[in-house]
Scaffold this motif. Sequence first.
Motif, PDB file in Angstrom:
ATOM      1  N   THR A  97      34.698  29.971  18.609  1.00  0.00           N
ATOM      2  CA  THR A  97      33.922  31.655  18.617  1.00  0.00           C
ATOM      3  C   THR A  97      32.640  31.514  18.791  1.00  0.00           C
ATOM      4  O   THR A  97      31.895  32.644  18.416  1.00  0.00           O
ATOM      5  CB  THR A  97      34.246  31.604  16.835  1.00  0.00           C
ATOM      6  N   ALA A  98      31.729  31.026  18.650  1.00  0.00           N
ATOM      7  CA  ALA A  98      30.178  30.592  18.973  1.00  0.00           C
ATOM      8  C   ALA A  98      30.065  31.158  20.138  1.00  0.00           C
ATOM      9  O   ALA A  98      28.866  31.090  20.149  1.00  0.00           O
ATOM     10  CB  ALA A  98      29.839  30.500  17.571  1.00  0.00           C
ATOM     11  N   ILE A  99      30.967  30.529  21.003  1.00  0.00           N
ATOM     12  CA  ILE A  99      30.718  30.206  22.174  1.00  0.00           C
ATOM     13  C   ILE A  99      29.758  31.249  23.181  1.00  0.00           C
ATOM     14  O   ILE A  99      30.557  32.394  23.026  1.00  0.00           O
ATOM     15  CB  ILE A  99      31.056  29.449  22.875  1.00  0.00           C
ATOM     16  N   ALA A 100      28.822  31.058  23.433  1.00  0.00           N
ATOM     17  CA  ALA A 100      28.693  32.561  24.703  1.00  0.00           C
ATOM     18  C   ALA A 100      29.560  32.556  25.716  1.00  0.00           C
ATOM     19  O   ALA A 100      29.340  31.402  26.173  1.00  0.00           O
ATOM     20  CB  ALA A 100      27.088  32.585  24.756  1.00  0.00           C
ATOM     21  N   ARG A 101      29.694  34.043  26.290  1.00  0.00           N
ATOM     22  CA  ARG A 101      31.033  33.529  27.280  1.00  0.00           C
ATOM     23  C   ARG A 101      30.090  35.194  28.423  1.00  0.00           C
ATOM     24  O   ARG A 101      29.739  35.741  27.379  1.00  0.00           O
ATOM     25  CB  ARG A 101      31.810  34.158  27.406  1.00  0.00           C
ATOM     26  N   PRO A 102      29.921  34.563  29.382  1.00  0.00           N
ATOM     27  CA  PRO A 102      29.903  35.630  30.535  1.00  0.00           C
ATOM     28  C   PRO A 102      30.796  36.987  29.900  1.00  0.00           C
ATOM     29  O   PRO A 102      31.440  37.161  29.783  1.00  0.00           O
ATOM     30  CB  PRO A 102      30.106  34.985  31.607  1.00  0.00           C
ATOM     31  N   PRO A 103      29.415  38.260  30.941  1.00  0.00           N
ATOM     32  CA  PRO A 103      30.368  39.023  30.643  1.00  0.00           C
ATOM     33  C   PRO A 103      31.597  39.573  31.216  1.00  0.00           C
ATOM     34  O   PRO A 103      31.507  38.942  32.415  1.00  0.00           O
ATOM     35  CB  PRO A 103      29.325  40.690  30.549  1.00  0.00           C
ATOM     36  N   GLU A 104      32.211  40.157  30.644  1.00  0.00           N
ATOM     37  CA  GLU A 104      33.826  41.048  31.552  1.00  0.00           C
ATOM     38  C   GLU A 104      33.367  41.724  32.438  1.00  0.00           C
ATOM     39  O   GLU A 104      33.137  42.806  31.819  1.00  0.00           O
ATOM     40  CB  GLU A 104      35.180  41.011  30.779  1.00  0.00           C
ATOM     41  N   THR A 105      33.893  41.515  33.486  1.00  0.00           N
ATOM     42  CA  THR A 105      33.060  42.971  34.584  1.00  0.00           C
ATOM     43  C   THR A 105      34.846  43.869  34.159  1.00  0.00           C
ATOM     44  O   THR A 105      35.848  43.913  34.274  1.00  0.00           O
ATOM     45  CB  THR A 105      33.836  42.225  35.869  1.00  0.00           C
ATOM     46  N   LYS A 106      33.684  45.328  34.295  1.00  0.00           N
ATOM     47  CA  LYS A 106      34.727  45.929  33.958  1.00  0.00           C
ATOM     48  C   LYS A 106      35.684  46.485  34.611  1.00  0.00           C
ATOM     49  O   LYS A 106      35.095  46.157  36.102  1.00  0.00           O
ATOM     50  CB  LYS A 106      33.374  48.641  33.801  1.00  0.00           C
ATOM     51  N   LYS A 107      37.141  46.720  34.586  1.00  0.00           N
ATOM     52  CA  LYS A 107      37.741  47.069  35.407  1.00  0.00           C
ATOM     53  C   LYS A 107      38.791  48.106  35.447  1.00  0.00           C
ATOM     54  O   LYS A 107      39.445  49.091  34.209  1.00  0.00           O
ATOM     55  CB  LYS A 107      39.337  46.168  35.097  1.00  0.00           C
ATOM     56  N   ASN A 108      38.705  49.040  36.364  1.00  0.00           N
ATOM     57  CA  ASN A 108      39.582  50.520  36.525  1.00  0.00           C
ATOM     58  C   ASN A 108      41.561  49.865  36.570  1.00  0.00           C
ATOM     59  O   ASN A 108      41.911  49.765  37.317  1.00  0.00           O
ATOM     60  CB  ASN A 108      39.656  51.232  37.581  1.00  0.00           C
ATOM     61  N   PRO A 109      42.050  50.931  35.881  1.00  0.00           N
ATOM     62  CA  PRO A 109      43.627  50.186  35.316  1.00  0.00           C
ATOM     63  C   PRO A 109      44.034  51.115  36.853  1.00  0.00           C
ATOM     64  O   PRO A 109      44.938  50.478  37.456  1.00  0.00           O
ATOM     65  CB  PRO A 109      44.055  50.838  34.112  1.00  0.00           C
ATOM     66  N   SER A 110      43.457  51.737  37.881  1.00  0.00           N
ATOM     67  CA  SER A 110      43.980  52.460  38.131  1.00  0.00           C
ATOM     68  C   SER A 110      43.207  51.763  39.637  1.00  0.00           C
ATOM     69  O   SER A 110      43.937  51.949  40.468  1.00  0.00           O
ATOM     70  CB  SER A 110      44.200  53.820  38.318  1.00  0.00           C
ATOM     71  N   ARG A 111      42.865  51.089  39.920  1.00  0.00           N
ATOM     72  CA  ARG A 111      42.230  50.319  40.532  1.00  0.00           C
ATOM     73  C   ARG A 111      42.671  49.453  41.617  1.00  0.00           C
ATOM     74  O   ARG A 111      43.264  48.283  40.480  1.00  0.00           O
ATOM     75  CB  ARG A 111      40.771  49.477  40.607  1.00  0.00           C
ATOM     76  N   GLN A 112      43.343  49.297  42.326  1.00  0.00           N
ATOM     77  CA  GLN A 112      44.179  48.623  43.422  1.00  0.00           C
ATOM     78  C   GLN A 112      43.563  47.466  44.320  1.00  0.00           C
ATOM     79  O   GLN A 112      42.665  48.502  45.062  1.00  0.00           O
ATOM     80  CB  GLN A 112      45.172  48.792  43.090  1.00  0.00           C
ATOM     81  N   MET A 113      43.764  46.141  45.031  1.00  0.00           N
ATOM     82  CA  MET A 113      43.339  45.776  45.625  1.00  0.00           C
ATOM     83  C   MET A 113      44.498  46.744  47.067  1.00  0.00           C
ATOM     84  O   MET A 113      45.119  46.765  47.864  1.00  0.00           O
ATOM     85  CB  MET A 113      43.284  44.327  46.248  1.00  0.00           C
ATOM     86  N   SER A 114      43.100  46.997  48.230  1.00  0.00           N
ATOM     87  CA  SER A 114      43.669  47.189  49.344  1.00  0.00           C
ATOM     88  C   SER A 114      44.104  46.357  50.519  1.00  0.00           C
ATOM     89  O   SER A 114      44.451  44.900  49.678  1.00  0.00           O
ATOM     90  CB  SER A 114      42.155  48.010  50.395  1.00  0.00           C
ATOM     91  N   GLU A 115      45.396  46.342  50.723  1.00  0.00           N
ATOM     92  CA  GLU A 115      45.612  45.362  52.187  1.00  0.00           C
ATOM     93  C   GLU A 115      44.794  44.628  52.635  1.00  0.00           C
ATOM     94  O   GLU A 115      45.205  43.273  52.548  1.00  0.00           O
ATOM     95  CB  GLU A 115      47.377  45.974  52.603  1.00  0.00           C
ATOM     96  N   ALA A 116      44.000  45.046  53.285  1.00  0.00           N
ATOM     97  CA  ALA A 116      43.168  44.447  53.751  1.00  0.00           C
ATOM     98  C   ALA A 116      42.222  43.295  52.589  1.00  0.00           C
ATOM     99  O   ALA A 116      42.138  41.605  53.208  1.00  0.00           O
ATOM    100  CB  ALA A 116      41.714  44.793  54.226  1.00  0.00           C
ATOM    101  N   ALA A 117      42.071  43.826  51.292  1.00  0.00           N
ATOM    102  CA  ALA A 117      41.195  42.806  50.640  1.00  0.00           C
ATOM    103  C   ALA A 117      41.770  42.001  49.372  1.00  0.00           C
ATOM    104  O   ALA A 117      41.732  40.940  49.439  1.00  0.00           O
ATOM    105  CB  ALA A 117      40.521  43.764  49.288  1.00  0.00           C
ATOM    106  N   ALA A 118      43.436  42.095  49.641  1.00  0.00           N
ATOM    107  CA  ALA A 118      43.595  41.221  49.341  1.00  0.00           C
ATOM    108  C   ALA A 118      44.656  39.995  50.073  1.00  0.00           C
ATOM    109  O   ALA A 118      44.994  39.458  49.851  1.00  0.00           O
ATOM    110  CB  ALA A 118      45.666  42.527  48.428  1.00  0.00           C
ATOM    111  N   GLU A 119      44.551  40.235  50.831  1.00  0.00           N
ATOM    112  CA  GLU A 119      44.605  38.895  52.563  1.00  0.00           C
ATOM    113  C   GLU A 119      43.641  38.525  52.549  1.00  0.00           C
ATOM    114  O   GLU A 119      43.156  37.426  52.710  1.00  0.00           O
ATOM    115  CB  GLU A 119      45.081  39.627  53.677  1.00  0.00           C
ATOM    116  N   ILE A 120      42.315  39.023  52.319  1.00  0.00           N
ATOM    117  CA  ILE A 120      41.076  38.600  52.909  1.00  0.00           C
ATOM    118  C   ILE A 120      40.663  38.111  51.691  1.00  0.00           C
ATOM    119  O   ILE A 120      39.462  37.252  52.287  1.00  0.00           O
ATOM    120  CB  ILE A 120      39.982  39.452  53.590  1.00  0.00           C
ATOM    121  N   CYS A 121      40.828  38.274  50.459  1.00  0.00           N
ATOM    122  CA  CYS A 121      39.151  38.322  49.297  1.00  0.00           C
ATOM    123  C   CYS A 121      39.554  36.671  49.148  1.00  0.00           C
ATOM    124  O   CYS A 121      37.637  36.115  48.705  1.00  0.00           O
ATOM    125  CB  CYS A 121      39.353  38.984  48.313  1.00  0.00           C
ATOM    126  N   ASN A 122      40.886  35.868  49.131  1.00  0.00           N
ATOM    127  CA  ASN A 122      40.172  34.198  48.966  1.00  0.00           C
ATOM    128  C   ASN A 122      39.401  33.885  50.317  1.00  0.00           C
ATOM    129  O   ASN A 122      39.167  33.015  49.700  1.00  0.00           O
ATOM    130  CB  ASN A 122      41.950  33.951  49.011  1.00  0.00           C
TER     131      ASN A 122
END
Length: 444
Positions: free
Chosen positions: A4-29
């Motif tokens: 519980t004391a381990i420092a962790r990187p901050p969580e990137t804020k997420k917009n619940p309504s945000r979705q990856m585009s078709e291009a991003a979904a296929e290319i980001c990896n």
Amino acid sequence: MSDTAIARPPETKKNPSRQMSEAAAEICNQIVDPSVYADMHALDKAFTRLRAEDPVAWCEPEHFRPFWAITKHADIMEVSRQNKLFTNGQREMLSYVSAEERVYAQTGGPHLLKTLVQLDDPSHYKLRHLTQEWFMPQNVKKREDAIKGLAKEFVDRMEDMGGECDFQQDIALHYPLRVIMQILGVPEQDEPMMLKLTQEIFGAQDPDLMRDKSLLDDDDPDSGLASIQETLAQFFMYFTNITQDRRNAPKDDVSTVIANGTIDGEPIGQLEAMSYYIIVAAAGHDTTSASTGGGVLGMLNNPAQLKKMLDDPKGMSRTAVDEAIRWTTPVKHFMRTAQADYKLRDQKILEGESLLLCYPSGNRDEDVFEDPFSFRVDRSPNKIISFGHGGHMCLGMHLARLEMQAIYEELFSRIKSIELAGEPAFIRANFVGGPKNIPVRYKF
């Protein structure tokens, strides 16, 4: 320390309504995959699609925290020049989530080092100012004769090799290494070790260059972290001795400047000093080596451009150098973190979100470069983004250009013919990389 004391990187804020585009979904990896960076055609294809369909693309690749992929030249420039709004300190490069968590647990923060790359102002400015004078154009110019002498020495070496060599392994790797080691004041006999350590850091994702080959059978995506830490420890041991030597007997070299540097009237910290040595020693030659070889390969694959260079090496060398740097783009990305909400094109970037600045994509942007997928030794203007922009623009860019110009003039004014003698290969690396092998056949 409890979990519980381990420092962790901050969580990137997420917009619940945000979705990856078709291009991003296929290319980001793909754009985080080191193997894709060893295949220029596949990389160009991926980035071309993002520029066309989703230039500010929300990406959620496997094993990484989410980020925005910034692929257009203008947008990379816009982000890069706003150093207070988009900062380096939280996340400067792609790293697996599990590796980030381990670093936080060990250091309490996001970084193993404190180099110019990881720091923001005012610390960045103060550290940069320590050595900046050494790399200003007027002082780099003073080294021109010495650098030309080294260029001649390495082209002589190539001539003595009997008409066939691996240009990257035999020439391009060692020439810039010799230049930066002389500036640092590292003895020539230690250069092989410096090269090996540098390759273990920047080539940690490549089976041929990684320190610990047993990791190839490890399914843990960040299993190389411990190996990188071993390499850094070896760097630290070496430069700790250098520091002590330069404090006892100062010399006219950059190591003396670092060893005796002060910030706000206090001696530079141990971690800051070691980080400074490493960034100069490693980045100071690896990126120049990659561009030097990448430019030669660009010419070998384009006979008309090679002929232009052979016909007028002095006239073409200046523009050919920038084209080589554009073509190779050895630094593949840096990351920034938004300190406030910001609208870029039609996307709202939220405070705390990360941005991946995709330099190979910016250097192929059709809106900036005419015929961007062609190598042109006489390309002008050439608005390369390889050195970055804004407060973090590469400190060594004037030295890199001088080194490359010197060896291109020397090589192409003496050589009669040169061609590929086998299949070139590229380093598997999504951060810093370039050619790994360039087998050539030639006549002087």
